[in-house]
Enzyme design. Sequence first.
Site, PDB file in Angstrom:
ATOM      1  N   ASN A  82       2.914  18.702  -9.966  1.00 51.98           N
ATOM      2  CA  ASN A  82       3.687  17.574 -11.011  1.00 51.98           C
ATOM      3  C   ASN A  82       4.671  16.571 -10.392  1.00 51.98           C
ATOM      4  O   ASN A  82       5.108  15.728 -11.273  1.00 51.98           O
ATOM      5  CB  ASN A  82       3.744  18.425 -12.258  1.00 51.98           C
ATOM      6  CG  ASN A  82       4.608  19.849 -12.116  1.00 51.98           C
ATOM      7  OD1 ASN A  82       5.115  20.007 -10.995  1.00 51.98           O
ATOM      8  ND2 ASN A  82       5.060  20.225 -13.146  1.00 51.98           N
TER       9      ASN A  82
ATOM     10  N   LYS B 107       3.409  24.640   1.947  1.00 59.85           N
ATOM     11  CA  LYS B 107       2.022  24.088   1.616  1.00 59.85           C
ATOM     12  C   LYS B 107       2.132  23.409   0.309  1.00 59.85           C
ATOM     13  O   LYS B 107       2.250  24.068  -0.799  1.00 59.85           O
ATOM     14  CB  LYS B 107       0.970  25.418   1.465  1.00 59.85           C
ATOM     15  CG  LYS B 107      -0.785  24.982   1.241  1.00 59.85           C
ATOM     16  CD  LYS B 107      -1.378  25.794   0.487  1.00 59.85           C
ATOM     17  CE  LYS B 107      -1.408  25.449  -1.103  1.00 59.85           C
ATOM     18  NZ  LYS B 107      -1.845  24.354  -1.300  1.00 59.85           N
ATOM     19  N   PRO B 108       1.755  22.123   0.409  1.00 64.06           N
ATOM     20  CA  PRO B 108       1.941  21.595  -0.888  1.00 64.06           C
ATOM     21  C   PRO B 108       0.585  21.499  -1.780  1.00 64.06           C
ATOM     22  O   PRO B 108      -0.488  22.018  -1.276  1.00 64.06           O
ATOM     23  CB  PRO B 108       1.987  19.987  -0.653  1.00 64.06           C
ATOM     24  CG  PRO B 108       1.469  19.959   1.030  1.00 64.06           C
ATOM     25  CD  PRO B 108       1.540  21.224   1.498  1.00 64.06           C
TER      26      PRO B 108
ATOM     27  N   SER C 221      -2.899  20.672  -3.290  1.00 69.42           N
ATOM     28  CA  SER C 221      -4.000  19.859  -2.657  1.00 69.42           C
ATOM     29  C   SER C 221      -4.232  18.430  -3.298  1.00 69.42           C
ATOM     30  O   SER C 221      -4.734  17.509  -2.722  1.00 69.42           O
ATOM     31  CB  SER C 221      -5.142  20.703  -2.813  1.00 69.42           C
ATOM     32  OG  SER C 221      -5.235  21.836  -1.880  1.00 69.42           O
TER      33      SER C 221
ATOM     34  N   GLU D  19       9.344  30.068  -9.626  1.00 65.61           N
ATOM     35  CA  GLU D  19       9.359  29.098 -10.492  1.00 65.61           C
ATOM     36  C   GLU D  19       8.016  28.777 -11.550  1.00 65.61           C
ATOM     37  O   GLU D  19       7.307  28.096 -10.844  1.00 65.61           O
ATOM     38  CB  GLU D  19      10.084  27.844 -10.112  1.00 65.61           C
ATOM     39  CG  GLU D  19      11.509  27.793  -9.323  1.00 65.61           C
ATOM     40  CD  GLU D  19      12.393  28.172 -10.111  1.00 65.61           C
ATOM     41  OE1 GLU D  19      12.304  28.065 -11.450  1.00 65.61           O
ATOM     42  OE2 GLU D  19      13.589  28.544  -9.557  1.00 65.61           O
ATOM     43  N   LEU D  20       7.911  29.491 -12.309  1.00 65.22           N
ATOM     44  CA  LEU D  20       6.658  29.500 -12.987  1.00 65.22           C
ATOM     45  C   LEU D  20       6.367  28.662 -14.325  1.00 65.22           C
ATOM     46  O   LEU D  20       7.274  27.792 -14.571  1.00 65.22           O
ATOM     47  CB  LEU D  20       6.210  31.025 -13.189  1.00 65.22           C
ATOM     48  CG  LEU D  20       6.466  31.917 -11.911  1.00 65.22           C
ATOM     49  CD1 LEU D  20       5.732  33.224 -12.358  1.00 65.22           C
ATOM     50  CD2 LEU D  20       5.649  31.274 -10.786  1.00 65.22           C
TER      51      LEU D  20
ATOM     52  N   CYS E  53       7.182  21.581 -16.269  1.00 69.51           N
ATOM     53  CA  CYS E  53       7.371  23.033 -16.882  1.00 69.51           C
ATOM     54  C   CYS E  53       8.268  23.215 -17.727  1.00 69.51           C
ATOM     55  O   CYS E  53       8.233  24.156 -18.491  1.00 69.51           O
ATOM     56  CB  CYS E  53       7.631  23.862 -15.459  1.00 69.51           C
ATOM     57  SG  CYS E  53       9.040  23.177 -14.635  1.00 69.51           S
TER      58      CYS E  53
ATOM     59  N   GLU F 192       1.493  26.687 -22.581  1.00 64.59           N
ATOM     60  CA  GLU F 192       1.662  25.492 -22.259  1.00 64.59           C
ATOM     61  C   GLU F 192       0.602  24.308 -22.357  1.00 64.59           C
ATOM     62  O   GLU F 192      -0.678  24.578 -21.948  1.00 64.59           O
ATOM     63  CB  GLU F 192       2.080  25.494 -20.518  1.00 64.59           C
ATOM     64  CG  GLU F 192       3.089  25.320 -20.037  1.00 64.59           C
ATOM     65  CD  GLU F 192       3.344  25.395 -18.520  1.00 64.59           C
ATOM     66  OE1 GLU F 192       2.507  26.205 -17.951  1.00 64.59           O
ATOM     67  OE2 GLU F 192       4.291  24.925 -18.363  1.00 64.59           O
TER      68      GLU F 192
HETATM   69  P1  NAP Z   1      -0.905  26.339  -9.664  1.00 64.77           P
HETATM   70  O1  NAP Z   1      -2.430  26.144  -9.680  1.00 64.77           O
HETATM   71  O2  NAP Z   1      -0.493  27.626  -9.651  1.00 64.77           O
HETATM   72  O3  NAP Z   1      -0.785  25.830  -8.263  1.00 64.77           O
HETATM   73  C1  NAP Z   1       0.383  25.654  -7.444  1.00 64.77           C
HETATM   74  C2  NAP Z   1       0.394  25.949  -6.028  1.00 64.77           C
HETATM   75  O4  NAP Z   1      -0.154  27.168  -5.584  1.00 64.77           O
HETATM   76  C3  NAP Z   1      -0.641  24.740  -5.574  1.00 64.77           C
HETATM   77  O5  NAP Z   1       0.068  24.364  -3.953  1.00 64.77           O
HETATM   78  C4  NAP Z   1      -1.835  25.571  -5.365  1.00 64.77           C
HETATM   79  O6  NAP Z   1      -2.597  25.147  -4.373  1.00 64.77           O
HETATM   80  C5  NAP Z   1      -1.298  26.876  -4.941  1.00 64.77           C
HETATM   81  N1  NAP Z   1      -2.216  27.978  -5.205  1.00 64.77           N
HETATM   82  C6  NAP Z   1      -3.002  28.107  -5.994  1.00 64.77           C
HETATM   83  N2  NAP Z   1      -3.627  29.336  -5.737  1.00 64.77           N
HETATM   84  C7  NAP Z   1      -3.216  29.868  -4.972  1.00 64.77           C
HETATM   85  C8  NAP Z   1      -3.468  31.257  -4.332  1.00 64.77           C
HETATM   86  N3  NAP Z   1      -4.176  31.882  -4.705  1.00 64.77           N
HETATM   87  N4  NAP Z   1      -2.640  31.596  -3.212  1.00 64.77           N
HETATM   88  C9  NAP Z   1      -1.627  30.731  -2.800  1.00 64.77           C
HETATM   89  N5  NAP Z   1      -1.521  29.502  -3.522  1.00 64.77           N
HETATM   90  C10 NAP Z   1      -2.193  29.296  -4.421  1.00 64.77           C
HETATM   91  O7  NAP Z   1      -0.093  25.397 -10.313  1.00 64.77           O
HETATM   92  P2  NAP Z   1      -0.107  23.786 -10.937  1.00 64.77           P
HETATM   93  O8  NAP Z   1      -1.305  23.613 -11.759  1.00 64.77           O
HETATM   94  O9  NAP Z   1      -0.232  23.068  -9.507  1.00 64.77           O
HETATM   95  O10 NAP Z   1       1.049  23.490 -11.355  1.00 64.77           O
HETATM   96  C11 NAP Z   1       1.362  23.657 -12.724  1.00 64.77           C
HETATM   97  C12 NAP Z   1       2.231  24.790 -13.099  1.00 64.77           C
HETATM   98  O11 NAP Z   1       3.292  24.856 -12.371  1.00 64.77           O
HETATM   99  C13 NAP Z   1       2.577  25.041 -14.552  1.00 64.77           C
HETATM  100  O12 NAP Z   1       2.187  26.170 -15.325  1.00 64.77           O
HETATM  101  C14 NAP Z   1       4.107  24.681 -14.540  1.00 64.77           C
HETATM  102  O13 NAP Z   1       4.646  24.872 -15.633  1.00 64.77           O
HETATM  103  C15 NAP Z   1       4.396  25.166 -13.248  1.00 64.77           C
HETATM  104  N6  NAP Z   1       5.543  24.676 -12.865  1.00 64.77           N
HETATM  105  C16 NAP Z   1       6.658  25.328 -12.611  1.00 64.77           C
HETATM  106  C17 NAP Z   1       7.964  24.678 -12.315  1.00 64.77           C
HETATM  107  C18 NAP Z   1       9.339  25.442 -12.426  1.00 64.77           C
HETATM  108  O14 NAP Z   1      10.280  25.104 -11.697  1.00 64.77           O
HETATM  109  N7  NAP Z   1       9.361  26.703 -12.883  1.00 64.77           N
HETATM  110  C19 NAP Z   1       8.244  23.518 -11.874  1.00 64.77           C
HETATM  111  C20 NAP Z   1       6.881  22.696 -11.889  1.00 64.77           C
HETATM  112  C21 NAP Z   1       5.573  23.066 -12.336  1.00 64.77           C
HETATM  113  P3  NAP Z   1      -3.965  24.135  -4.425  1.00 64.77           P
HETATM  114  O15 NAP Z   1      -3.119  22.935  -5.048  1.00 64.77           O
HETATM  115  O16 NAP Z   1      -4.464  23.792  -2.849  1.00 64.77           O
HETATM  116  O17 NAP Z   1      -4.884  24.826  -5.371  1.00 64.77           O
END
Ligand code: NAP
Length: 486
Positions: free
Chosen positions: A162, A185-186, A188, A260-261, A294, A389
């Site tokens: 995001n 790792k950014p 995908s 940071e979730l 988030c 969310e």
């Molecule tokens: P996500 O599905 O958790 O993915 C985030 C990152 O984790 C991606 O790089 C993803 O890789 C990786 N990932 C996924 N499965 C993994 C695993 N089993 N092991 C290791 N890494 C793994 O989250 P998203 O949908 O990208 O992002 C949205 C979420 O982020 C929302 O809940 C938002 O609130 C939260 N967020 C929080 C903050 C904060 O500062 N608190 C800031 C921004 C966003 P792939 O892309 O390759 O799957």
Amino acid sequence: MTNQVRGALNNADLLISKNLINGRWIGGNRAPIAVDDPFTLESFAEVPNLGENEANEAVAAAEVAFPAWAARPARERGAILRRWFELLVANRDDIARLITRENGKTYKEAQGEFDYGAGFIEFYADEATRALGEMIPAPVPGRRLYAEREPLGVAAAITPWNFPLAMLTRKVGPALAAGCTMVAKPASATPLTALAFARLGEEAGVPRGVFNIVTGSARLIGGVLTASPVVRKLSFTGSTEIGVQLYRECAGTMKKLGLELGGNAPLLVFDDADLETAVEAALVAKFRNGGQSCIAANRIYVQDGIREAFLSAFGERVGAMRAGDGFDPANDIGPLIDDAGKAKVAEHRDDALARGARLVVEGGEAQGRLFAPTLLADVPADAQIAHEETFGPLAGVIGFATLEEGLQLANATDFGLAAYLCSEDPKTIARVSRGLESGMVGINTGLISTPAAPFGGVKMSGLGKEGSHHGLEEYLNIKYLCQARL
Ligand code: NAP
């Protein structure tokens, strides 16, 4: 359009299809990952689909590079970060174009993300020299007690889609300033901004192995990063679900964790709020990045006395917003990142309507992954939107009568990242901001993020802080030294 050819870069070298490991740009053997434009739905680039071997190579490179990088005077590390920042600024338009292209957000918002994201590199360029130690008064004569801060070693970063630049720079800036080396790792869906950022780092003089970037299977790469005893810290930004899993996976190697979730931010508008301020705060807190933030205001609680006026003024502004191509300056929001994201927004709307909510601005599904800004009123407190969310351009207004009720509703969530309140009464502001169970509170504003401030949540929203001097602390160990026989 901001450019004649939609999204074309001035410097084509910043569109990169390789990964940076140990100072070498490498591809992979497996079929690459296609990067889609969420507006046109076309794949316009590819990045390597790497796995365990390459992740291990990157960790090994970061381990080898660590002692020399940690030993560099902080001023030198800061000077390299400063050069990186300057190179980023020189390529601002291209980086913003990459963000819009792969993430879909409007070009104006991408420029905003650029300024925020590059700001972390600038901030930590200066902060590098401020990892101070302390002298401790000795309890007995002849002894000298002191504490030093030292870089904790190899750090790993996993980032979401995001904010493809800012979520990475928030980790890289403090890690490198502290003297740590890193493997990142950014997401995908949005790897291109991160790769361009890495290229500029190389140009700025970041030594071989100090910053490595690996794209590919999250499970395989993540597995290496969490299991490796060499990696001493994992900083993850993403969903709570994956954060919980990574927390467990890191237990075996006792890593320091930054998580940071997810969030589920409330915005409370009190009767004594300034109406225009409240509407502005709600607009930016809800619709920035198309609601895919988030810290997005997911639940808007408006007190009885101001609710109709708020709905009318807010509804007018929401109704005037346009969803479309992020490169067209006439649009206020771009598409959602994927089809599942769009479906979730529709599901939250339908659930609230089925429970008796009222449609104030219809918005809703449009072409491709677009979802036009939508406003609901009379949302019942048990609606899905009040608990999960939404991550999209759907705003739901919920009523409340008293300060106590407002606070109770705001805190009725497992999450605790950001919260917002609008009021002109200092007593209300003090009582509510103290009572809110969240890591951050926006008071009469929906825009709170800046590199100099500590960003982070409580409850299921995570652990640790990013930004500010607290962000640097996350990459340092405190070593206590006790010298006798003086
Ligand atoms: P996500 O599905 O958790 O993915 C985030 C990152 O984790 C991606 O790089 C993803 O890789 C990786 N990932 C996924 N499965 C993994 C695993 N089993 N092991 C290791 N890494 C793994 O989250 P998203 O949908 O990208 O992002 C949205 C979420 O982020 C929302 O809940 C938002 O609130 C939260 N967020 C929080 C903050 C904060 O500062 N608190 C800031 C921004 C966003 P792939 O892309 O390759 O799957």
